[in-house]
Design an enzyme around this catalytic site. Sequence first.
Site, PDB file in Angstrom:
ATOM      1  N   GLN A   1      47.248  34.174  45.824  1.00  0.00           N
ATOM      2  CA  GLN A   1      48.217  34.423  44.736  1.00  0.00           C
ATOM      3  C   GLN A   1      49.226  33.130  44.483  1.00  0.00           C
ATOM      4  O   GLN A   1      49.254  31.616  45.876  1.00  0.00           O
ATOM      5  CB  GLN A   1      49.735  35.619  45.047  1.00  0.00           C
ATOM      6  CG  GLN A   1      48.896  36.489  45.824  1.00  0.00           C
ATOM      7  CD  GLN A   1      48.997  37.259  43.729  1.00  0.00           C
ATOM      8  OE1 GLN A   1      49.515  36.813  42.885  1.00  0.00           O
ATOM      9  NE2 GLN A   1      49.308  38.183  43.894  1.00  0.00           N
TER      10      GLN A   1
ATOM     11  N   TYR B   1      40.779  46.355  45.645  1.00  0.00           N
ATOM     12  CA  TYR B   1      40.809  44.658  44.650  1.00  0.00           C
ATOM     13  C   TYR B   1      41.279  43.942  46.474  1.00  0.00           C
ATOM     14  O   TYR B   1      42.834  43.875  45.815  1.00  0.00           O
ATOM     15  CB  TYR B   1      41.548  44.998  43.767  1.00  0.00           C
ATOM     16  CG  TYR B   1      40.658  46.198  42.709  1.00  0.00           C
ATOM     17  CD1 TYR B   1      39.825  45.236  41.592  1.00  0.00           C
ATOM     18  CD2 TYR B   1      41.615  46.897  42.519  1.00  0.00           C
ATOM     19  CE1 TYR B   1      39.786  46.165  40.747  1.00  0.00           C
ATOM     20  CE2 TYR B   1      40.828  48.277  41.655  1.00  0.00           C
ATOM     21  CZ  TYR B   1      40.312  47.876  40.860  1.00  0.00           C
ATOM     22  OH  TYR B   1      39.463  48.503  39.196  1.00  0.00           O
TER      23      TYR B   1
ATOM     24  N   GLU C   1      36.674  44.356  47.154  1.00  0.00           N
ATOM     25  CA  GLU C   1      36.337  43.693  46.251  1.00  0.00           C
ATOM     26  C   GLU C   1      35.131  42.937  45.316  1.00  0.00           C
ATOM     27  O   GLU C   1      34.017  43.118  46.112  1.00  0.00           O
ATOM     28  CB  GLU C   1      37.050  42.437  47.320  1.00  0.00           C
ATOM     29  CG  GLU C   1      37.174  40.594  46.472  1.00  0.00           C
ATOM     30  CD  GLU C   1      37.806  40.825  44.987  1.00  0.00           C
ATOM     31  OE1 GLU C   1      37.123  40.423  44.302  1.00  0.00           O
ATOM     32  OE2 GLU C   1      39.236  41.246  45.095  1.00  0.00           O
TER      33      GLU C   1
ATOM     34  N   ASP D   1      45.883  47.055  43.563  1.00  0.00           N
ATOM     35  CA  ASP D   1      45.899  45.162  43.203  1.00  0.00           C
ATOM     36  C   ASP D   1      44.641  44.354  41.984  1.00  0.00           C
ATOM     37  O   ASP D   1      44.224  44.116  42.963  1.00  0.00           O
ATOM     38  CB  ASP D   1      46.596  44.381  44.221  1.00  0.00           C
ATOM     39  CG  ASP D   1      47.186  43.350  43.924  1.00  0.00           C
ATOM     40  OD1 ASP D   1      47.895  43.441  42.486  1.00  0.00           O
ATOM     41  OD2 ASP D   1      47.367  41.879  44.620  1.00  0.00           O
TER      42      ASP D   1
ATOM     43  N   CYS E   1      49.905  43.418  38.382  1.00  0.00           N
ATOM     44  CA  CYS E   1      50.456  41.876  37.269  1.00  0.00           C
ATOM     45  C   CYS E   1      50.312  42.599  35.466  1.00  0.00           C
ATOM     46  O   CYS E   1      50.268  41.389  34.997  1.00  0.00           O
ATOM     47  CB  CYS E   1      49.435  41.170  37.556  1.00  0.00           C
ATOM     48  SG  CYS E   1      47.644  41.377  36.579  1.00  0.00           S
TER      49      CYS E   1
END
Length: 454
Positions: free
Chosen positions: A287, A316, A337, A385, A412
């Site tokens: 991030q 993720y 992932e 996420d 997001c």
Amino acid sequence: MKQINFNKNDELQGTVVDLTHEGAGVVKIDDYPFFVEGALPGESVTIKVMKVGKTFGFARLMSVQTESPDRVPEKDIIGRQIGTMTLQHLAYPAQLKFKQHLVQSAFERLGKFKGVKVDETIGMEVPYEYRNKAQIPVRSVDGMLETGFFRKNSHQLVPVENFYIQHKNIDEAIVKVRDILRKYDIVPYNERNHNGEIRHIVVKRGHYTGQLMIILVTNKKRLQNIESITHDIVNTIDNVESVVLNFNNQEGNAILGRNNTVLHGTPYYTDKMLGLEFRVSPNSFFQVNTPQAEALYKLALEAADLNGTETVLDAYCGIGTISLALAKEAKQVYAMEIVHESIKMAKQNAKLNGIENAHFETGAADEILPKWSEEGVKFDVAVVDPPRKGLDDDFIQTLIAQNPKKIVYVSCNPSTCARDCRKFADAGYKLETVKPVDLFPQTAHTEVVVRLTK
């Protein structure tokens, strides 16, 4: 169909009635909306028509007759032109309110949730210099190698030395690397004919450690004078932990290629998150706003509300930032992932922190979850996420069949989050909490943590 009587370059007067999800003012004239960058709700403005479409148009703000009490002076006009600080004219408390409203309207309009309660947006004390990563294009401007950013909706580079939203050390490092490249007459990338040597300078910085990773993204496998360039970078910039040459000769918008050569130091830099240590490699995701990411992940941990007996899914997972924090409070964590390099880093990070109850696997979420289900793994809690496009429908259906008691959705993109939460709600999940976090001050982007329970 109503006739539209507006033409390009018309000057019009009106009142701003709203902001779009991208932060542009909405001025309605005869019920026809114009989107006007830099205008704020409640303001009387003069606008100049730039483009007229069937249902809406775009206009330029010419002057403001009555100012909004939320208007503040712009810190940097270039930040507006290049799109890195599109909300800088809006006072920070009003930015936080705008983001709360954005999330609210996404859940009501797209998620079809009635009377949803969205918490106030968690903001920053100092909403500048927060970015720990910069990806800066290198181009020729008037025959000179320049670093900066593209003017919005164009490929015209605007030279920039101070971005205001990333850490000062990053801005300084970019300028120093730029000057070193000039010294050795390195040829900037030219998009038109796909030649030249250097495409981007990427700088990543540890918020807690101050370590820098400098990545030179090249269009050629070899860069002339690379030993001297590396030597100069290490000797003129403090705290350089890693210098990497990344080779990318693909046309298109992808910044990094797959090929990395370590020129100095280690193939990663180190930083901390929630008291855990993380190694971050060139291609792995971390991030960009460390303190706010910690606030975000704390909310995710609170929403998961673990007692040590649970098997938790982390979809993720990146380099394991949420997974390892979950693992400290759960019985076991299964994390996935699609980027193999991230999974490699996640395994290293688990080892680095002495965490043994986290299992990591590379693959697409909608492929790995069915595999785990077939192997008989049952999840009590799921944390997701996903990227901006949200969750894949197959993944949602498999997760619903898994029937976890709690789902924690970190997003997001409030729009795709609201859409996906509707699918969970239709399958019997209750939307419990919706909490926005401001990871990107001065822009219209926001993150949100949602808790759903069965």
